[in-house]
Design an enzyme around this catalytic site. Structure first.
Site, short mmCIF file in Angstrom:
data_model
loop_
_atom_site.label_atom_id
_atom_site.label_comp_id
_atom_site.label_asym_id
_atom_site.label_seq_id
_atom_site.Cartn_x
_atom_site.Cartn_y
_atom_site.Cartn_z
N HIS A 58 0.70 -1.18 0.06
CA HIS A 58 0.01 -0.09 -0.04
C HIS A 58 0.82 1.37 -0.08
O HIS A 58 0.43 2.19 -0.77
CB HIS A 58 -0.75 0.22 1.14
O1 RIB Z 1 -4.26 -0.35 5.21
C1 RIB Z 1 -2.87 -0.07 4.80
C2 RIB Z 1 -2.14 0.65 5.59
O2 RIB Z 1 -1.91 0.01 6.99
C3 RIB Z 1 -0.55 0.72 5.28
O3 RIB Z 1 -0.01 1.97 5.37
C4 RIB Z 1 0.01 -0.31 6.14
O4 RIB Z 1 1.56 0.09 6.25
C5 RIB Z 1 -0.73 0.04 7.49
O5 RIB Z 1 -0.10 1.22 8.07
#
Ligand code: RIB
Ligand code: CA
Length: 312
Positions: free
Chosen positions: A239
């Site tokens: 992500h």
């Molecule tokens: O939902 C994904 C996010 O949550 C990303 O930033 C991952 O590192 C967690 O922080």
């Protein structure tokens, strides 16, 4: 002129990928990396920020800001995905930190030092940014942009059926940031869930003989295993690396101007992000939300960024 950025992170393996991309990209000047609790505890997140920077040894050392747990507590973490230390159980040794200032102080200092010039890249819960806005009442008018990985428009939640992890960890902070008079870009699960690193792409990473290659090959394997065992995925979500690609290559995404807010009290919906898509509401938009992505081009951008880290 390189773009000044503050990375606010809760490392987290995907945060580590984004940090690796940013520290070696000539288009960015990483003035600070501030830790926030989320994937791991505040103490571990702060430790991981230092450990990542020591392992990657970038040409310019950014300031580090220390995390403190959210005021109203934090439900859960992502150690089941990212390992006990949050970095794939690499357990990097870390030199003792001296005089590390609180993250919100570092954010205020650096924004004040470069008014309208700082982009805050928020890749974890928004605790630090909300605290910085409360610490300095003029800060909102001095921040260039806040670029946030978080939320979900139509993709549902990943930590509850309704909520994305970063927003869910500290919904009150997220609402404060969403409602602040700042320029914001949101990179939600709708686009980040479309991009996965495959086993084949792992094999294409820089060689073990490079600092970046060695670092990546230590933090990633555990994550591939947990994504397969727990989520049944033949690959892993990244992500925050997608959010970093969106900062560097906005042309690979489609954005919509929308008004976004955060549910802070719902029994089933706390942490959900809500967007007003009624006709005639564009004029009231408080952010741009990325809604579409060129998946292949973004993955290529991420891999090129990781390779660039190995060349310095
Ligand atoms: O939902 C994904 C996010 O949550 C990303 O930033 C991952 O590192 C967690 O922080
Ligand atoms: Ca993160």
């Amino acid at each position: 002129m390189a773009r000044k950025v503050i990375l606010d992170v809760d490392p987290g393996v995907d945060d580590a990928l984004a940090i690796c991309m940013a520290l070696f990209d000539p288009r960015l000047e990483v003035v600070a990396v501030t830790a926030t609790a989320g994937n791991v505890s505040a103490e571990q997140a702060t430790r991981n920020v230092q450990g990542i920077i020591e392992q990657l040894d970038p040409p310019r050392l950014p300031r580090i800001g220390a995390a403190k747990e959210p005021d109203f507590g934090r439900e859960g973490d992502n150690r089941h995905l990212y390992g006990a230390d949050g970095l794939g159980n690499a357990h990097f040794p870390v030199a003792e930190l001296h005089h590390v200032h609180p993250a919100e102080k570092v954010i205020c200092d650096e924004v004040r030092a470069a008014p309208d010039a700082i982009t805050i890249v928020a890749l974890g819960p928004l605790t630090n940014i909300a605290r910085a806005l409360a610490r300095d009442s003029e800060l909102a008018s001095l921040i260039g942009r806040i670029h946030i990985m978080g939320g979900s428009m139509r993709a549902g939640g990943n930590v509850t059926p309704a909520a994305e992890f970063n927003i869910h960890c500290d919904p009150a902070a997220a609402r404060t940031v969403f409602r602040s008079a700042t320029t914001k870009t949101l990179v939600p699960l709708d686009v980040t869930n479309q991009v996965m690193m495959t086993y084949a792409q792992f094999d294409e990473l820089p060689p073990e003989s490079t600092k970046a290659g060695s670092f990546l090959r230590r933090i990633l394997p555990h994550c591939f295993r947990t994504h397969r065992a727990e989520l049944g995925l033949e690959g892993m979500w990244i992500h925050d690396a997608v959010a970093m690609a969106a900062l560097l290559h906005p042309e690979l995404f489609h954005a919509e101007a929308l008004t976004g807010d955060v549910e802070t009290r719902g029994e089933l919906t706390t942490g959900a992000t809500v967007f007003d898509r009624r006709s005639g509401r564009k004029a009231h938009a408080n952010m741009e939300v990325l809604t579409e992505v060129d998946v292949a081009a973004v993955m290529d951008c991420i891999l090129r960024g990781l390779h660039a880290a190995a060349k310095r």
